[in-house]
Design an enzyme around this catalytic site. Structure first.
Site, PDB file in Angstrom:
ATOM      1  N   ASP A 104      35.837  31.198  40.576  1.00 27.07           N
ATOM      2  CA  ASP A 104      34.779  32.087  41.002  1.00 27.07           C
ATOM      3  C   ASP A 104      33.489  31.726  39.991  1.00 27.07           C
ATOM      4  O   ASP A 104      33.648  31.043  38.897  1.00 27.07           O
ATOM      5  CB  ASP A 104      34.847  33.284  40.822  1.00 27.07           C
ATOM      6  CG  ASP A 104      35.940  33.956  42.007  1.00 27.07           C
ATOM      7  OD1 ASP A 104      36.252  33.335  42.968  1.00 27.07           O
ATOM      8  OD2 ASP A 104      36.386  34.865  41.766  1.00 27.07           O
TER       9      ASP A 104
HETATM   10  N1  URA Z   1      41.122  35.353  40.278  1.00 30.23           N
HETATM   11  C1  URA Z   1      39.970  35.720  40.693  1.00 30.23           C
HETATM   12  O1  URA Z   1      39.578  36.772  41.125  1.00 30.23           O
HETATM   13  N2  URA Z   1      38.727  34.843  40.291  1.00 30.23           N
HETATM   14  C2  URA Z   1      39.092  33.451  39.844  1.00 30.23           C
HETATM   15  O2  URA Z   1      38.172  32.870  39.733  1.00 30.23           O
HETATM   16  C3  URA Z   1      40.492  33.206  39.630  1.00 30.23           C
HETATM   17  C4  URA Z   1      41.444  34.033  40.191  1.00 30.23           C
END
Ligand code: URA
Length: 241
Positions: A104
């Site tokens: 993310d």
């Molecule tokens: N899980 C998440 O919620 N975000 C990420 O970036 C990776 C794994």
């Protein structure tokens, strides 16, 4: 065999037009002899090519480990936001490079970038269950109950419950620090699992993927090439304890 200008462009030495100029100016040698024709064919795995006196060796694929900073998106292109590929210096931006898997925008840590498509597919293939370990700071006191819920698999609103995941509690308090190992990679998976425990994620960092561990000496936004040992490690599957 391939054209000299294409070889140099593929090895990230500049654009085709820049390289044609350099070659025509005599700045490129092949086995020590200046070659002034960009279309000259070379045997890329055998002949020694130098540009500005610097040797350029042939690599079929490149592999970079990046410590992804927050605020950058895991994509190859975006009209508005800065992407992880834009953090690479122009000479490292090879054609076909892509980030393996997605973090993310606000997640930091280990990100692999390569132009090796088959390796990327192997690492991402759901059937391979490559372990990914994250460290998170979450709201609320982490408990044994969370550990059981992660280990059993939980309903996060998808068709199927999550696969068993390992939770290690590093610090428990008003905010808790936890380490989670997943064998799958669903959209926002850690955030949704923590939310299901009533513990919103404050920060999230990926520490490892398969046998590859984040080099903590890389500052956020920095990257380096993988070592030969790390490349070999990439395909190993660690059993979950
Ligand atoms: N899980 C998440 O919620 N975000 C990420 O970036 C990776 C794994």
């Amino acid at each position: 065999m391939m054209r000299l200008d294409k070889f140099l462009a593929d090895m990230g030495q500049g654009t085709r037009s820049e390289l044609k100029k350099k070659i025509r100016s005599g700045l490129v040698t092949v086995n020590g002899v200046p070659v002034c024709r960009p279309e000259q064919k070379i045997e890329e795995t055998v002949q020694k090519v130098c540009i500005d006196g610097r040797a350029v060796s042939y690599e079929l694929h490149v592999y970079y480990m990046m410590n992804k900073p927050a605020g950058v998106i895991t994509a190859t292109k975006d009209g508005r936001e800065q992407t992880v590929l834009q953090l690479l210096s122009p000479e490292d931006r090879r054609k076909g490079l892509f980030p393996v898997g997605r973090l993310d925008r606000d997640t930091t840590g280990l990100l692999l970038l390569t132009d090796d498509g088959p390796l990327g597919h192997r690492l991402l293939s759901p059937s391979r269950h490559v372990d990914k370990t994250y460290e998170a700071v979450v709201e609320g006191r982490a408990t044994e109950e969370w550990r059981h819920a992660f280990a059993e698999g939980m309903d996060i609103g998808d068709e199927k419950p999550t696969l068993p995941a390992q939770l290690e509690i590093l610090e428990a308090g008003e905010l808790s620090r936890i380490r989670i190992t997943l064998r799958e990679g669903r959209f926002h998976q850690i955030k949704r699992m923590c939310q299901a425990m009533g513990a919103p994620v404050r920060s999230l960092k990926r520490l490892s993927m398969g046998g590859l561990r984040l080099d903590e000496s890389l500052a956020p936004g920095e990257y380096r090439r993988l070592t030969e040992e790390e490349k070999a490690q990439l395909c190993l599957k660690k059993p979950m304890p």
